[in-house]
Write an enzyme that holds these catalytic residues in place. Structure first.
Site, PDB file in Angstrom:
ATOM      1  N   ALA A 131       0.812  -1.217   0.000  1.00 24.42           N
ATOM      2  CA  ALA A 131       0.000   0.000   0.000  1.00 24.42           C
ATOM      3  C   ALA A 131       0.847   1.269   0.000  1.00 24.42           C
ATOM      4  O   ALA A 131       0.335   2.360   0.233  1.00 24.42           O
ATOM      5  CB  ALA A 131      -0.933  -0.003   1.204  1.00 24.42           C
ATOM      6  N   HIS A 183       9.087  -5.029   2.183  1.00 27.41           N
ATOM      7  CA  HIS A 183       8.664  -4.563   0.858  1.00 27.41           C
ATOM      8  C   HIS A 183       9.712  -4.974  -0.165  1.00 27.41           C
ATOM      9  O   HIS A 183      10.306  -4.151  -0.851  1.00 27.41           O
ATOM     10  CB  HIS A 183       8.426  -3.054   0.877  1.00 27.41           C
ATOM     11  CG  HIS A 183       7.190  -2.655   1.614  1.00 27.41           C
ATOM     12  ND1 HIS A 183       5.949  -2.642   1.027  1.00 27.41           N
ATOM     13  CD2 HIS A 183       7.000  -2.286   2.907  1.00 27.41           C
ATOM     14  CE1 HIS A 183       5.042  -2.264   1.917  1.00 27.41           C
ATOM     15  NE2 HIS A 183       5.647  -2.061   3.069  1.00 27.41           N
ATOM     16  N   ASN A 207       3.915 -10.256   4.929  1.00 24.79           N
ATOM     17  CA  ASN A 207       3.259  -9.289   4.056  1.00 24.79           C
ATOM     18  C   ASN A 207       4.288  -8.476   3.282  1.00 24.79           C
ATOM     19  O   ASN A 207       5.273  -8.000   3.845  1.00 24.79           O
ATOM     20  CB  ASN A 207       2.345  -8.365   4.868  1.00 24.79           C
ATOM     21  CG  ASN A 207       1.245  -9.134   5.577  1.00 24.79           C
ATOM     22  OD1 ASN A 207       1.209  -9.223   6.794  1.00 24.79           O
ATOM     23  ND2 ASN A 207       0.348  -9.718   4.807  1.00 24.79           N
ATOM     24  N   ALA A 208       4.056  -8.307   1.977  1.00 21.50           N
ATOM     25  CA  ALA A 208       4.914  -7.505   1.088  1.00 21.50           C
ATOM     26  C   ALA A 208       6.348  -8.032   1.054  1.00 21.50           C
ATOM     27  O   ALA A 208       7.308  -7.272   1.136  1.00 21.50           O
ATOM     28  CB  ALA A 208       4.887  -6.032   1.475  1.00 21.50           C
ATOM     29  N   ASP A 259       0.691  -1.646  12.682  1.00 22.76           N
ATOM     30  CA  ASP A 259       0.699  -1.059  11.336  1.00 22.76           C
ATOM     31  C   ASP A 259      -0.576  -0.231  11.161  1.00 22.76           C
ATOM     32  O   ASP A 259      -1.205  -0.220  10.102  1.00 22.76           O
ATOM     33  CB  ASP A 259       0.806  -2.142  10.259  1.00 22.76           C
ATOM     34  CG  ASP A 259       1.182  -1.594   8.884  1.00 22.76           C
ATOM     35  OD1 ASP A 259       1.475  -0.382   8.790  1.00 22.76           O
ATOM     36  OD2 ASP A 259       1.160  -2.359   7.912  1.00 22.76           O
ATOM     37  N   LEU A 292      -4.772  -4.752   0.999  1.00 23.77           N
ATOM     38  CA  LEU A 292      -4.714  -4.355   2.403  1.00 23.77           C
ATOM     39  C   LEU A 292      -3.776  -3.168   2.555  1.00 23.77           C
ATOM     40  O   LEU A 292      -2.672  -3.149   1.985  1.00 23.77           O
ATOM     41  CB  LEU A 292      -4.221  -5.512   3.273  1.00 23.77           C
ATOM     42  CG  LEU A 292      -5.248  -6.596   3.617  1.00 23.77           C
ATOM     43  CD1 LEU A 292      -4.556  -7.777   4.279  1.00 23.77           C
ATOM     44  CD2 LEU A 292      -6.345  -6.058   4.520  1.00 23.77           C
ATOM     45  N   ALA A 293      -4.203  -2.167   3.320  1.00 23.53           N
ATOM     46  CA  ALA A 293      -3.439  -0.927   3.456  1.00 23.53           C
ATOM     47  C   ALA A 293      -3.303  -0.583   4.933  1.00 23.53           C
ATOM     48  O   ALA A 293      -4.010   0.266   5.464  1.00 23.53           O
ATOM     49  CB  ALA A 293      -4.125   0.206   2.698  1.00 23.53           C
ATOM     50  N   GLY A 294      -2.383  -1.280   5.607  1.00 24.31           N
ATOM     51  CA  GLY A 294      -2.281  -1.086   7.048  1.00 24.31           C
ATOM     52  C   GLY A 294      -3.468  -1.729   7.735  1.00 24.31           C
ATOM     53  O   GLY A 294      -4.148  -2.591   7.183  1.00 24.31           O
TER      54      GLY A 294
END
Length: 368
Positions: A131, A183, A207-208, A259, A292-294
């Site tokens: 995100a 990331h 995640n990421a 997060d 998903l963004a945080g």
């Protein structure tokens, strides 16, 4: 003063905590098993090393947002945190870091303590933004040094496979900055090499980042096989409980983060996350494409979720307090013992938060 079941580094004590000038001076009582009584629990205050926002405000909005965010999270038991930035143009990052630098020198009444900054980007892989806005670029030491002069940057998320980042990991780790792998599209081998160069943790594990496959273990495999520390979002949405248990079994000092975004502590609706607009609904926060963004997670709910998947309360507490404190190298936080900061949370037997103390200040969080 009533008694509590107090969690200390040596175990549970039935008794009272005494503090003066913001520090614990004594814990009076005797060892106990909380199952033998119905007293409340007194735990170390939660330490959240990944906070983007809360209460409708985002860290990237600058000084006017910081007090709202720290006042919001203290209502849920977070007594100290790292203000976490988003990938953005360099000038925007400089502006917010300059403002965070001065804010971190104080602690307004009724707020959580800002321990410093987690720089999440821009030194990430543009192919694994998650995100994050698309302003990723290769890290240059001169730019990082400008940032370090503006604010106490404690953690930097970095993609180790990007050319030149291995040297930066080595240089900044030697200066005491915690370099976190995240990331990233890196391989298992690149993750292991980054750890050897001085990287110390993984940003929102699973995640990421490149996933675990039995012939290509990826960054997740490097973390599970070699990490001492990693952060995890235990909202039961970002990571399946089974994968959480794998990480808890594999990584000795796994610590949990929220997060959290501006949507934390707020009703469903649209909020800012850096330059993005995100939507809170059905317990999550997402971009328009569903990414998903945080999260909307708070640390008291993180505690309950860890207990729900089977962790003893003492271990769940440790993952939210002592482990993140140890990761940052701040032994006077994250535990209740003489000489530590008087940061604590009191919970009833249903694990509902009933009181919060930050550096000896009783927080009136119910009327905040």
């Amino acid at each position: 003063m009533s008694e509590d079941n107090i969690l200390t580094p040596q175990g549970w004590v039935r008794g009272r905590l005494l503090h003066q000038d913001g520090k614990v001076i004594a814990i009076e009582g005797s060892p106990c098993n909380p199952a033998d009584n119905d007293l409340p629990y007194l735990l170390p205050g939660f330490i959240d090393l990944h906070v983007h926002g809360g209460g409708g405000k985002d860290i990237m909005q600058g000084r006017d947002a910081f007090q709202t965010i720290t006042r919001t999270h203290v209502r849920f038991g977070t007594t100290s945190l790292l203000a976490t930035t988003m990938t953005a143009p360099s000038e925007e990052i400089r502006q917010v870091l300059e403002q965070l630098g001065s804010y971190a020198e104080q602690r307004p009444q009724g707020c959580a303590r800002v321990l410093g900054v987690h720089l999440e980007g821009p030194y990430i892989n543009p192919g694994k933004l998650g995100a994050q806005p698309n302003f990723a670029h290769t890290a240059l030491l001169a730019e990082v040094e400008q940032y370090l002069a503006l604010a106490p940057i404690r953690v930097i998320t970095i993609a180790p496979e990007v050319a030149g980042h291995d040297g930066l990991i080595r240089e900044l780790s030697a200066r005491g900055v915690r370099m976190q792998i995240g990331h990233t599209l890196g391989s298992y081998e690149e993750g292991v090499a980054a750890l050897a160069a001085g990287a110390t943790s993984f940003t929102h594990l699973y995640n990421a980042m490149s996933p675990l496959h039995h012939r290509e273990p990826g960054i997740v495999g490097a973390a599970l096989a070699h990490a001492q520390y990693a952060e995890l979002i235990p909202d039961l949405l970002h990571v399946h409980p089974g994968a959480m248990r794998v990480a808890l079994r594999s990584i000795p000092c796994l610590y949990c983060v929220t997060d959290s975004t501006a949507a934390a502590g707020m009703p469903d609706g649209e909020y800012k996350l850096g330059s993005h607009t995100v939507t809170k609904c059905l317990g999550g926060v997402r971009l328009a494409d569903g990414t998903l963004a945080g999260s909307t997670l708070t640390m008291d709910q993180a505690l309950r979720n860890l207990v729900k998947i089977g962790l003893p309360l003492a271990e769940a507490s440790q993952r939210l307090s002592q482990c993140p404190a140890d990761y940052l190298g701040i032994p006077q936080r994250g535990r209740l013992q003489p000489g530590s900061w008087a940061d604590s949370v009191r919970l009833d037997r249903a694990l509902t938060l009933t009181a919060v103390m930050v550096e000896g200040e009783d927080i009136d969080f119910k009327n905040a």
